[in-house]
Design a protein around this motif. Structure first.
Motif, PDB file in Angstrom:
ATOM      1  N   HIS A 155       0.837  -1.192   0.000  1.00 12.77           N
ATOM      2  CA  HIS A 155       0.000   0.000   0.000  1.00 12.77           C
ATOM      3  C   HIS A 155       0.877   1.248   0.000  1.00 12.77           C
ATOM      4  O   HIS A 155       1.698   1.446   0.886  1.00 12.77           O
ATOM      5  N   CYS A 156       0.712   2.089  -1.007  1.00 17.48           N
ATOM      6  CA  CYS A 156       1.475   3.333  -1.109  1.00 17.48           C
ATOM      7  C   CYS A 156       0.805   4.389  -0.238  1.00 17.48           C
ATOM      8  O   CYS A 156      -0.316   4.811  -0.521  1.00 17.48           O
ATOM      9  N   SER A 157       1.464   4.815   0.807  1.00 21.26           N
ATOM     10  CA  SER A 157       0.914   5.815   1.709  1.00 21.26           C
ATOM     11  C   SER A 157       1.370   7.199   1.275  1.00 21.26           C
ATOM     12  O   SER A 157       2.553   7.434   1.072  1.00 21.26           O
ATOM     13  N   ILE A 158       0.412   8.108   1.138  1.00 22.41           N
ATOM     14  CA  ILE A 158       0.684   9.482   0.742  1.00 22.41           C
ATOM     15  C   ILE A 158       0.167  10.395   1.841  1.00 22.41           C
ATOM     16  O   ILE A 158      -1.014  10.354   2.177  1.00 22.41           O
ATOM     17  N   THR A 159       1.031  11.169   2.455  1.00 23.61           N
ATOM     18  CA  THR A 159       0.613  12.077   3.522  1.00 23.61           C
ATOM     19  C   THR A 159       0.966  13.498   3.123  1.00 23.61           C
ATOM     20  O   THR A 159       2.116  13.800   2.850  1.00 23.61           O
ATOM     21  N   PHE A 228       9.603   1.927   7.110  1.00 23.85           N
ATOM     22  CA  PHE A 228       9.472   0.638   6.446  1.00 23.85           C
ATOM     23  C   PHE A 228       9.009  -0.403   7.450  1.00 23.85           C
ATOM     24  O   PHE A 228       9.666  -0.645   8.466  1.00 23.85           O
ATOM     25  N   GLY A 229       7.841  -1.005   7.170  1.00 23.54           N
ATOM     26  CA  GLY A 229       7.272  -1.943   8.122  1.00 23.54           C
ATOM     27  C   GLY A 229       6.222  -2.824   7.489  1.00 23.54           C
ATOM     28  O   GLY A 229       6.295  -3.178   6.307  1.00 23.54           O
ATOM     29  N   ASN A 230       5.205  -3.158   8.277  1.00 25.60           N
ATOM     30  CA  ASN A 230       4.151  -4.057   7.820  1.00 25.60           C
ATOM     31  C   ASN A 230       2.828  -3.664   8.479  1.00 25.60           C
ATOM     32  O   ASN A 230       2.606  -2.495   8.775  1.00 25.60           O
ATOM     33  N   SER A 231       1.967  -4.631   8.744  1.00 26.83           N
ATOM     34  CA  SER A 231       0.637  -4.314   9.272  1.00 26.83           C
ATOM     35  C   SER A 231       0.681  -3.712  10.670  1.00 26.83           C
ATOM     36  O   SER A 231      -0.278  -3.058  11.087  1.00 26.83           O
ATOM     37  N   GLY A 250       3.979  21.650  15.640  1.00 19.09           N
ATOM     38  CA  GLY A 250       4.675  22.607  14.787  1.00 19.09           C
ATOM     39  C   GLY A 250       5.677  22.015  13.826  1.00 19.09           C
ATOM     40  O   GLY A 250       6.435  22.752  13.190  1.00 19.09           O
ATOM     41  N   HIS A 251       5.697  20.682  13.676  1.00 25.01           N
ATOM     42  CA  HIS A 251       6.663  20.029  12.803  1.00 25.01           C
ATOM     43  C   HIS A 251       5.945  19.398  11.613  1.00 25.01           C
ATOM     44  O   HIS A 251       5.018  18.598  11.797  1.00 25.01           O
ATOM     45  N   TYR A 252       6.373  19.722  10.410  1.00 23.74           N
ATOM     46  CA  TYR A 252       5.824  19.056   9.229  1.00 23.74           C
ATOM     47  C   TYR A 252       6.668  17.832   8.908  1.00 23.74           C
ATOM     48  O   TYR A 252       7.899  17.920   8.814  1.00 23.74           O
ATOM     49  N   LEU A 253       6.018  16.681   8.750  1.00 23.32           N
ATOM     50  CA  LEU A 253       6.718  15.450   8.399  1.00 23.32           C
ATOM     51  C   LEU A 253       6.504  15.139   6.930  1.00 23.32           C
ATOM     52  O   LEU A 253       5.369  15.002   6.465  1.00 23.32           O
ATOM     53  N   ASP A 254       7.594  15.052   6.200  1.00 30.54           N
ATOM     54  CA  ASP A 254       7.574  14.632   4.806  1.00 30.54           C
ATOM     55  C   ASP A 254       7.833  13.126   4.811  1.00 30.54           C
ATOM     56  O   ASP A 254       8.969  12.672   4.897  1.00 30.54           O
ATOM     57  N   LEU A 255       6.743  12.341   4.750  1.00 32.80           N
ATOM     58  CA  LEU A 255       6.821  10.903   4.989  1.00 32.80           C
ATOM     59  C   LEU A 255       6.904  10.097   3.699  1.00 32.80           C
ATOM     60  O   LEU A 255       6.257  10.419   2.700  1.00 32.80           O
ATOM     61  N   ARG A 256       7.677   9.023   3.729  1.00 31.18           N
ATOM     62  CA  ARG A 256       7.660   7.974   2.723  1.00 31.18           C
ATOM     63  C   ARG A 256       7.440   6.668   3.481  1.00 31.18           C
ATOM     64  O   ARG A 256       8.328   6.200   4.198  1.00 31.18           O
ATOM     65  N   VAL A 257       6.263   6.098   3.344  1.00 37.10           N
ATOM     66  CA  VAL A 257       5.901   4.921   4.135  1.00 37.10           C
ATOM     67  C   VAL A 257       5.766   3.704   3.229  1.00 37.10           C
ATOM     68  O   VAL A 257       4.934   3.686   2.312  1.00 37.10           O
ATOM     69  N   GLY A 258       6.583   2.699   3.470  1.00 34.02           N
ATOM     70  CA  GLY A 258       6.523   1.451   2.724  1.00 34.02           C
ATOM     71  C   GLY A 258       6.087   0.316   3.632  1.00 34.02           C
ATOM     72  O   GLY A 258       6.808  -0.033   4.572  1.00 34.02           O
TER      73      GLY A 258
END
Length: 446
Positions: A155-159, A228-231, A250-258
């Motif tokens: 699942h490609c997570s987009i935040t 990088f993880g799983n369920s 106050g922190h913006y997270l630029d996430l890449r979740v695999g």
């Protein structure tokens, strides 16, 4: 035989517009099918199943497209093609503008559309999100925010956090996901929608999309994080919760979740999408979550392959992001399958602790002590459900606690805000304080 095309869109959305009122959340299950089935089939929209008047629509220009309910619970649109959209309609009253957080998860099969953009209507103008925006390699005149994998389980997570500059009085905030180009995940250059193509909304605890009003204050910094993880990460959306907590501070997270169900570190070394994220580089932090018993097995048996794959993944990440700080998640013990084969919570916990500390040390990673927080929550507040009904995955509050621990492990400062991901404020306050005790050794005032 026709090519199979299936895009799986895991969607739920919510928004805090006034006094933290929830506009809507969608979590699909068989018991709720009757609430939306006829509206989906006849009007092609899905009302919020929890908490408000918001709804989701899907639109297509394909005259042969079919709207259906898949597997007795999931709204599905068969026949998706270039330009088709899914749109979140979020009712607001006297919205003056500001940040709106939108999180999405996509899963696809091989012949599904490969590229999507995220757009939002600001006044009368549809604006393209600039977050994680890239040119389409096959046609640089096109851009995408989302590149799908062709694997329905990855699942490609987009935040993203979108800035609306125009006020809306008694109207709706609109955010849509739009397919771009005639490119398929399997490398095909032409999309040919047929009866086996489609988009469906996922079930089983997935919070695959989430949207909320995030105020008018601009974030004070941006931190790029790979995860990088799983369920244990994607069930009940610990990644989305982490972003909400960070943004409230106050922190913006630029996430890449695999993530992939049951994935181990060796899996991410072969997954194309994981390797794409890793090779992108530039991470400030990378969170690593192995299969749920790997650290404990290493702590008990010193399994060489567990150490080898941990070290290899750490080395590959460090090669592409030499300045990244690695965080190793010590995941929780659970009762399923005779406590993961360890016979008791206590033995499971002790093995996981020993294994996580040694594995993390090998790759110079910081341990995120999630298992310690779970153990304390079990002992102090059994009324707060942290395990899902399978006694294995995280329930809503388990995912929230995990996000709190990860946040403190990264930023190392106490919480100042009260972000609660539309959960019970009192329980969330307790879990934040518990996480501070575990990670920062902060004592509660009595």
């Amino acid at each position: 035989m026709k090519k199979q095309t299936l895009v799986i869109l895991a969607i739920c959305a919510s928004v805090l517009v006034q006094a933290q009122d929830l506009a809507g959340k969608w979590i699909f299950m068989k018991s709720k099918t009757a609430q939306f089935e006829q509206m989906w089939l006849n009007e092609h929209k899905v009302p919020a199943l929890d908490g408000g008047p918001a709804y989701i629509t899907a639109e297509t220009s394909n005259p042969s497209a079919v709207y259906k309910i898949a597997s007795s619970q999931m709204p599905c649109l068969e026949g998706m093609q270039n330009g088709d959209t899914w749109t979140f309609h979020i009712p607001v009253h006297k919205f003056k503008g500001g940040y709106v957080e939108v999180d999405l998860v996509l899963g696809t099969k091989p012949s599904a559309p490969k590229y999507f953009v995220v757009e939002y209507l600001d006044g009368k103008e549809w604006k393209l999100s600039q977050s994680d925006l890239h040119p389409v390699p096959e046609n640089p005149a096109l851009s995408y925010n989302v590149k799908c994998t062709g694997d329905e389980h990855y699942h490609c997570s987009i935040t993203q956090t979108l800035l609306f500059t125009k006020p809306v009085c008694r109207g709706e905030l609109l955010v849509r996901l739009r397919a771009v180009g005639d490119y398929a995940c399997n490398g095909g250059s032409t999309l040919t929608p047929d009866s086996e193509s489609g988009v469906r909304i996922l079930t089983y605890g997935y919070i695959g999309a989430y949207s909320r009003f995030a105020g008018t204050r601009a974030p004070k910094d941006t931190t790029k994080i790979g995860w990088f993880g799983n369920s244990f990460t994607f069930v009940n959306a610990a990644d989305f919760i982490l972003k909400e907590i960070a943004l409230s501070e106050g922190h913006y997270l630029d996430l890449r979740v695999g993530t992939y169900p049951g994935a181990r570190f060796r899996s991410h070394l072969s997954f194309k999408k994981s390797l794409e994220y890793i090779s992108e580089g530039g991470f400030d932090y990378v969170i690593l979550q192995d299969q749920s018993t790997q650290a404990a097995r290493y702590g008990r048996d010193k399994q060489k392959d567990v150490m080898d794959y941990t070290k290899t993944l750490g080395d590959v990440i460090s090669f592409f992001s030499p300045g990244a700080k690695l965080i190793y998640e010590k995941t929780w013990a659970f009762s399923q399958d005779n406590y993961g084969g360890f016979g008791s919570y206590e033995f499971f916990d002790s093995c996981a602790t020993a294994g996580a500390e040694e594995l993390a040390a090998k790759i110079n990673a910081t341990v995120s002590p999630i298992a310690d927080a779970f153990a304390l929550a079990r002992a102090e507040r059994p009324d707060i459900v942290i395990y899902s009904t399978d006694d294995h995955h995280p329930a809503n509050y388990g995912a929230y606690l995990k996000a709190c621990v990860n946040y403190l492990t990264i930023f190392k400062t106490p919480f100042t805000a009260e972000a609660d991901f539309a959960l019970d404020p009192e329980k969330c306050k307790y879990l934040r304080e518990l996480a501070q005790r575990v990670v920062l050794k902060v004592k509660l005032a009595r």
